[in-house]
Enzyme design. Structure first.
Site, PDB file in Angstrom:
ATOM      1  N   THR A  12       0.834  -1.207   0.000  1.00 13.49           N
ATOM      2  CA  THR A  12       0.000   0.000   0.000  1.00 13.49           C
ATOM      3  C   THR A  12       0.868   1.255   0.000  1.00 13.49           C
ATOM      4  OG1 THR A  12      -1.731  -1.189   1.171  1.00 13.49           O
ATOM      5  CG2 THR A  12      -1.835   1.208   1.272  1.00 13.49           C
ATOM      6  N   ASN A  64      -5.813  -9.292  -8.072  1.00 12.17           N
ATOM      7  CA  ASN A  64      -5.817 -10.109  -6.856  1.00 12.17           C
ATOM      8  C   ASN A  64      -7.111 -10.886  -6.650  1.00 12.17           C
ATOM      9  OD1 ASN A  64      -6.488  -7.226  -6.452  1.00 12.17           O
ATOM     10  ND2 ASN A  64      -7.166  -7.921  -4.437  1.00 12.17           N
ATOM     11  N   GLN A  89       0.842  -9.087  -6.367  1.00 11.48           N
ATOM     12  CA  GLN A  89       0.406 -10.496  -6.438  1.00 11.48           C
ATOM     13  C   GLN A  89       1.349 -11.367  -7.264  1.00 11.48           C
ATOM     14  OE1 GLN A  89      -1.959 -12.169  -4.851  1.00 11.48           O
ATOM     15  NE2 GLN A  89      -2.867 -10.436  -3.788  1.00 11.48           N
ATOM     16  N   ALA A 120       5.885  -8.473   1.122  1.00 11.22           N
ATOM     17  CA  ALA A 120       6.488  -9.769   1.475  1.00 11.22           C
ATOM     18  C   ALA A 120       5.477 -10.817   1.925  1.00 11.22           C
ATOM     19  CB  ALA A 120       7.531  -9.565   2.576  1.00 11.22           C
ATOM     20  N   HIS A 121       4.339 -10.362   2.495  1.00 12.34           N
ATOM     21  CA  HIS A 121       3.426 -11.375   3.063  1.00 12.34           C
ATOM     22  C   HIS A 121       2.645 -12.142   1.995  1.00 12.34           C
ATOM     23  CE1 HIS A 121      -0.626  -9.253   3.085  1.00 12.34           C
ATOM     24  NE2 HIS A 121       0.153  -8.197   2.930  1.00 12.34           N
ATOM     25  N   THR A 177      13.289   4.554  11.292  1.00 14.58           N
ATOM     26  CA  THR A 177      14.202   3.419  11.481  1.00 14.58           C
ATOM     27  C   THR A 177      13.690   2.220  10.690  1.00 14.58           C
ATOM     28  OG1 THR A 177      14.747   4.234  13.659  1.00 14.58           O
ATOM     29  CG2 THR A 177      15.260   1.920  13.235  1.00 14.58           C
ATOM     30  N   CYS A 215      -8.734  -7.865   1.378  1.00 15.90           N
ATOM     31  CA  CYS A 215      -8.167  -6.590   1.853  1.00 15.90           C
ATOM     32  C   CYS A 215      -9.262  -5.637   2.268  1.00 15.90           C
ATOM     33  CB  CYS A 215      -7.332  -5.928   0.765  1.00 15.90           C
ATOM     34  SG  CYS A 215      -5.986  -6.949   0.247  1.00 15.90           S
TER      35      CYS A 215
HETATM   36  N1  PLP Z   1      -1.904  -4.483  -4.135  1.00 15.97           N
HETATM   37  C1  PLP Z   1      -2.449  -5.697  -4.288  1.00 15.97           C
HETATM   38  C2  PLP Z   1      -2.739  -6.209  -5.661  1.00 15.97           C
HETATM   39  C3  PLP Z   1      -2.766  -6.479  -3.171  1.00 15.97           C
HETATM   40  O1  PLP Z   1      -3.319  -7.678  -3.335  1.00 15.97           O
HETATM   41  C4  PLP Z   1      -2.483  -5.957  -1.880  1.00 15.97           C
HETATM   42  C5  PLP Z   1      -2.849  -6.719  -0.660  1.00 15.97           C
HETATM   43  O2  PLP Z   1      -3.770  -7.455  -0.632  1.00 15.97           O
HETATM   44  C6  PLP Z   1      -1.869  -4.698  -1.778  1.00 15.97           C
HETATM   45  C7  PLP Z   1      -1.608  -3.983  -2.922  1.00 15.97           C
HETATM   46  C8  PLP Z   1      -1.543  -4.101  -0.444  1.00 15.97           C
HETATM   47  O3  PLP Z   1      -0.379  -4.663   0.086  1.00 15.97           O
HETATM   48  P1  PLP Z   1      -0.084  -4.556   1.668  1.00 15.97           P
HETATM   49  O4  PLP Z   1      -1.011  -5.495   2.336  1.00 15.97           O
HETATM   50  O5  PLP Z   1       1.347  -4.966   1.804  1.00 15.97           O
HETATM   51  O6  PLP Z   1      -0.265  -3.126   2.037  1.00 15.97           O
END
Ligand code: PLP
Length: 383
Positions: free
Chosen positions: A73, A153, A181, A202-203, A239, A331
């Site tokens: 994000t 996504n 993704q 990373a997640h 940091t 999300c």
């Molecule tokens: N962009 C896409 C296509 C995503 O699927 C996501 C999270 O689901 C994000 C951005 C946001 O990433 P983060 O969760 O690291 O903020």
């Protein structure tokens, strides 16, 4: 004991134990602040820079083009906001099915009066109409940024980054792609691919939450989005999340070293699920390109089920059986608005949509269990 089956890997993935171990070691050993000049600070700084180099090597770019952030994000926000503020962008061309990290940032910039936005046509499977993109760029009299995600996504539809990049370059436009993704699921060669910004979280590939990066092409000069200290070569104050960054780099190492094997495995699981759904649930359809292995993100399958009186309770009932899935993008869970992506491709609101998203840890036995429960729910309604 109740089973727990995780089919929500596009929302987030479980961490790889190797990544956890690497992070735990760094947590114990390397607590110095990377900005400190003493030996403990320097030790942490060396982990940080080693991680940056390792990421850059996988993407064939320069370490100086990688800026660590708090996740996808922030990286998307930084690319869009800084392009408008620092690169003279006055027009953004995007699509109606981008992730909210992009679409809400574009809305914010437009509302502020900083730029205008145009939305490229997409078809009923989420494919971008490249002729329409050419048309929009030809008619754009202002400095333009194109922002189109690599893979959606929710419905898995992919764009060709190469094709879009060539169109952007022909028209002198900047190009940002949300690659959250696909990063670590597909290979990138950034020395070949002419692109300005891509993003990572990373997640999404068995790394930790709350860490990602923005790749910024070395030709560009932008200023920080987050002001403070001189970290990240004065591009992002604060940091550094050193444990997260080391975890990200390790997760990427693991993912790229095993990519082909995991891809084959996941594609097998997905193809098996598509076949079984077609055999066992009459009238099943698939949203976007997700059932077509050659045109979609291999980790995502968005199933459009026949209408049933159970529609509203489907995810809840699957959860009761221990099956974790999403009905769109997780999300935005917590809001009861429908999916803007499914609406954007005109899918039938009466047909429940279930997104199954896979990882290297899923098996055909998981699919059998999930389908047994899903089919059971349909039969219970019919009988
Ligand atoms: N962009 C896409 C296509 C995503 O699927 C996501 C999270 O689901 C994000 C951005 C946001 O990433 P983060 O969760 O690291 O903020």
């Amino acid at each position: 004991m109740k089973r727990s089956i995780y089919f929500d890997n596009a929302a987030t993935t479980p961490m790889d134990p190797e990544v956890v171990r690497t992070m735990a070691n760094i947590m114990e050993e390397s607590y110095g602040n990377p900005s400190s000049t003493h030996h403990l600070g320097r030790k942490t700084k060396s982990h940080l820079e080693r991680s940056r180099k390792s990421v850059a090597k996988h993407l064939n770019c320069l370490p100086g083009e990688i800026f660590f952030t708090s996740g996808g994000t922030e990286a998307d926000n930084m690319a869009l906001i800084c392009s408008v503020r620092d690169l003279g962008v006055r027009h953004i061309i995007t699509s109606s099915i981008e992730h909210h990290a992009v679409s809400h940032t574009v809305d914010y910039l437009v509302k502020q009066g900083s730029c205008t936005a145009s939305y490229v046509n997409i078809d009923e499977r989420g494919n971008v109409d490249l002729e329409d993109l050419e048309r929009l760029l030809s008619n754009s009299g202002e400095k333009t940024l194109v922002s189109l995600m690599h893979a959606n996504n929710e419905i898995g539809t992919l764009i060709s980054l190469g094709d879009v990049s060539r169109i952007c370059r022909r028209h002198g436009a900047y190009f940002h792609s949300d690659t959250v993704q696909t990063m670590s699921h597909f290979r990138y060669d950034l020395a070949e691919l002419d692109i300005d910004f891509i993003t990572c979280s990373a997640h999404k590939f068995h790394g930790p939450k709350g860490v990602g990066f923005l790749y910024i092409n070395k030709e560009l000069r932008i200023h920080p989005l987050i002001h403070g200290g001189a970290q990240e070569r004065e591009m992002r104050g604060g940091t550094e999340n050193i444990y997260g960054i080391v975890g990200l780099a390790k997760a990427m190492d693991v993912a790229y070293s095993e990519l082909d094997e995991h891809r084959r495995h996941i594609e097998g699981v997905k193809a098996y699920m598509v076949d079984r759904l077609r055999q066992d649930i009459e009238g099943v359809e698939f949203n976007g390109e997700s059932a077509d292995l050659s045109r979609s993100l291999y980790t995502v399958l968005n199933v459009s089920l026949p209408p049933t009186p159970l529609s509203a309770m489907l995810l809840f009932n699957l959860d009761i059986y221990g099956i974790c899935v999403s009905g769109g993008s997780a999300c935005s869970s917590g809001s009861d608005k429908g999916s803007h992506v499914l609406e954007g491709i005109g899918s039938d609101p009466d047909r429940p949509a279930v997104r199954f998203s896979f990882s290297k840890y899923n098996t055909r036995t998981d699919v059998d269990y999930a389908l047994e429960k899903l089919i059971g729910m349909y039969s219970a309604v019919e009988s």
